[in-house]
Design a protein around this motif. Structure first.
Motif, PDB file in Angstrom:
ATOM      1  N   TYR A   9      44.869  18.190 -33.336  1.00 22.70           N
ATOM      2  CA  TYR A   9      43.439  18.130 -33.961  1.00 22.70           C
ATOM      3  C   TYR A   9      42.506  19.058 -34.059  1.00 22.70           C
ATOM      4  CZ  TYR A   9      42.349  19.116 -29.101  1.00 22.70           C
ATOM      5  OH  TYR A   9      42.357  19.784 -27.932  1.00 22.70           O
ATOM      6  N   GLN A  43      34.744  11.881 -31.994  1.00 22.83           N
ATOM      7  CA  GLN A  43      35.509  10.796 -32.366  1.00 22.83           C
ATOM      8  C   GLN A  43      37.141  11.102 -31.852  1.00 22.83           C
ATOM      9  OE1 GLN A  43      35.180  10.323 -36.772  1.00 22.83           O
ATOM     10  NE2 GLN A  43      32.850   9.515 -36.374  1.00 22.83           N
ATOM     11  N   GLU A  44      37.471  12.212 -32.236  1.00 21.49           N
ATOM     12  CA  GLU A  44      38.832  12.210 -31.944  1.00 21.49           C
ATOM     13  C   GLU A  44      39.056  13.276 -30.751  1.00 21.49           C
ATOM     14  OE1 GLU A  44      42.758  13.707 -34.286  1.00 21.49           O
ATOM     15  OE2 GLU A  44      40.921  13.838 -35.439  1.00 21.49           O
ATOM     16  N   SER A  45      38.047  14.137 -30.255  1.00 24.95           N
ATOM     17  CA  SER A  45      38.269  15.205 -29.498  1.00 24.95           C
ATOM     18  C   SER A  45      36.755  15.766 -28.897  1.00 24.95           C
ATOM     19  CB  SER A  45      39.040  16.380 -29.865  1.00 24.95           C
ATOM     20  OG  SER A  45      38.016  17.144 -31.001  1.00 24.95           O
TER      21      SER A  45
END
Ligand code: SAH
Ligand code: AVI
Length: 320
Positions: A56, A308-310
Motif C-alpha cells: 500500500y 482509508q487504507e493505512s
C-alpha cells in the motif's frame, strides 16, 4: 575476490559492500545493511513490489502527493530546486516536477548507479527545461553541501518511508545530515509510514507473488556475483514479521539447514533456523516523528495523512 569483473561495477561501492558483508556475517546475530539490496536487479525488484496489491505504501503516497501538490505551492511558491535522497525510479517525483512552475533543478541521489542514470536519462527526455544532476552516493555518509546560491528556495524530497529503514539513532543522524546538506531555510517533504495494523503490514512484506522474498534474497545473489560468495539462495527463506515492541517490520533470511558458505576464502557457518537480519521498517507515531524531527533541526509545518487504507503520512518540515 572478483572486484572489477563486471564492467558496470562501481569499485568504491563494491568495496564497501564487501566490508559490510564480512562484518555483518561475523556478528551474532548475523545482519546485512539493507542498502545492499539495491543493485540494478534489486532496484527493479523494488519497483515490482511497489505495484503489488499488498504494498500500500507507494499507492497511498502517490494519491496523497497528487492531492497535496496544489497546497504545496502555497507553502513554497518559489521552489527552484528539489533534492531527493534514495530517488530510485523517481516516478513519484514526476508529480512534483510537473506541478512546480519555477523549478529549475532536480538532484536525484542514489546508491544504485545504473538505475539512477537510467531514471535521469528518462527525466531529461521528459523535462528538457529542467537541469537534472544525478549523484551516485551513499546518503548515510555526510553529503556534500549543495552548490546552490543561498537565495535559491530548495526542498528535499524523501518519500517512500525510506526513513523507516533506519534505527531511530541512524534516522536522527540522517535528518541532521540532510539539514547540513540543504542548509537553512530549506524544506523537507518526507513520507513516513505510521501504519500499525499487523495484518496490513504482514501482507505488504509477504506479497503472494513472492517479489519481496526475491528482493530479500537478491542480497545473496549479489554477494555471489560481486564478491564470489557461494550462497545457494534456495536454502534460505524469506521471513518478515512485525516486532510490536520496536514498532518495526523485520526482514530476515533464515537458513533452512546447517550449512557453510564461503566468501572468497572465508567460511561462514549457519545453523538450521539461524537468520541474517536484512532490514527494519520502522512505523512511527505522528507525535514521535514530529518530536524526533524537531530534535534534528526540522520544524513541523503540515502533514497529509491517508485515512482509508493505512496510516501513511507526508510531513512538510522547515529547517530551523
Ligand atoms: N524514493 C523511491 C525509492 C525508494 S526505495 C520511492 O519512494 O519509491 C529506496 C531507494 O533508496 C532505492 O532506490 C535505493 O537504491 C536507495 N538507497 C537505499 N539506501 C541508500 C543509501 N544508503 N544511499 C543512497 N541510496 C540509498
Ligand atoms: C524502501 N523502503 C521504504 C521499503 C520499505 O517498505 O521499507 C523497502 C522494502 N522492503 C520490503 N519491501 C519494500
Amino acid at each position: 575476490m572478483n572486484i572489477g569483473r563486471d564492467k558496470h561495477i562501481n569499485l568504491e561501492i563494491q568495496s564497501a559492500f564487501a566490508t559490510d558483508t564480512f562484518h555483518g556475517l561475523s556478528q551474532i546475530p548475523k545482519s546485512l545493511p539493507c542498502k545492499w539490496f539495491y543493485d540494478e536487479n534489486g532496484s527493479r525488484l523494488f519497483e515490482a513490489i511497489t505495484k503489488t496489491p499488498e504494498y500500500y505504501l507507494t499507492r497511498v503516497e502517490t494519491m496523497l502527493l497528487l492531492d497535496l501538490v496544489s497546497e504545496l505551492i502555497e507553502f513554497i511558491p518559489h521552489m527552484a530546486a528539489v533534492i531527493e535522497p534514495g530517488s530510485g525510479s523517481s516516478i513519484k517525483t514526476r508529480i512534483l516536477l510537473e506541478s512546480q512552475p519555477k523549478l529549475q533543478r532536480y538532484v536525484p541521489i542514489d546508491i544504485s548507479e545504473e538505475f539512477l542514470f537510467e531514471a535521469a536519462r528518462q527525466l531529461r527526455h521528459d523535462f528538457p527545461a529542467l537541469k537534472i544532476a544525478p549523484l551516485v552516493a551513499d546518503f548515510t555518509a555526510p553529503m556534500p553541501a549543495l552548490t546552490l546560491d543561498a537565495e535559491v528556495e530548495r526542498m528535499v524530497f524523501f518519500p517512500g518511508s525510506t526513513i523507516g529503514n533506519f534505527t531511530p539513532e541512524e534516522a536522527k543522524q540522517l535528518l541532521r545530515n540532510i539539514h547540513t546538506m540543504a542548509g537553512k531555510h530549506a524544506w523537507l517533504l518526507i513520507g513516513v509510514d505510521m501504519t500499525q495494523d499487523e495484518d496490513i503490514l504482514l501482507a505488504a512484506y509477504n506479497d503472494v507473488a513472492g517479489l519481496t522474498a526475491q528482493f530479500n534474497k537478491n542480497i545473496l545473489v549479489r554477494a555471489n556475483r560481486e564478491l564470489g560468495a557461494d550462497f545457494d539462495p534456495t536454502y534460505f527463506s524469506h521471513r518478515a514479521y512485525f516486532n510490536k515492541r520496536e514498532r518495526r517490520v523485520e526482514m530476515h533470511l533464515v537458513s533452512e539447514k546447517n550449512q557453510e558458505v564461503k566468501i572468497h576464502r572465508q567460511a561462514f557457518y549457519f545453523e538450521q533456523g539461524e537468520s541474517i537480519h536484512t532490514e527494519n521498517c520502522y512505523k512511527y507515531s505522528r507525535v514521535d516523528f514530529e518530536l524526533f524531527a524537531h530534535e534534528c533541526g526540522w520544524r513541523f509545518e503540515h502533514v497529509w495523512t491517508d485515512q482509508q487504507e493505512s496510516n501513511f503520512g507526508i510531513f512538510l518540515l522547515k529547517s530551523m
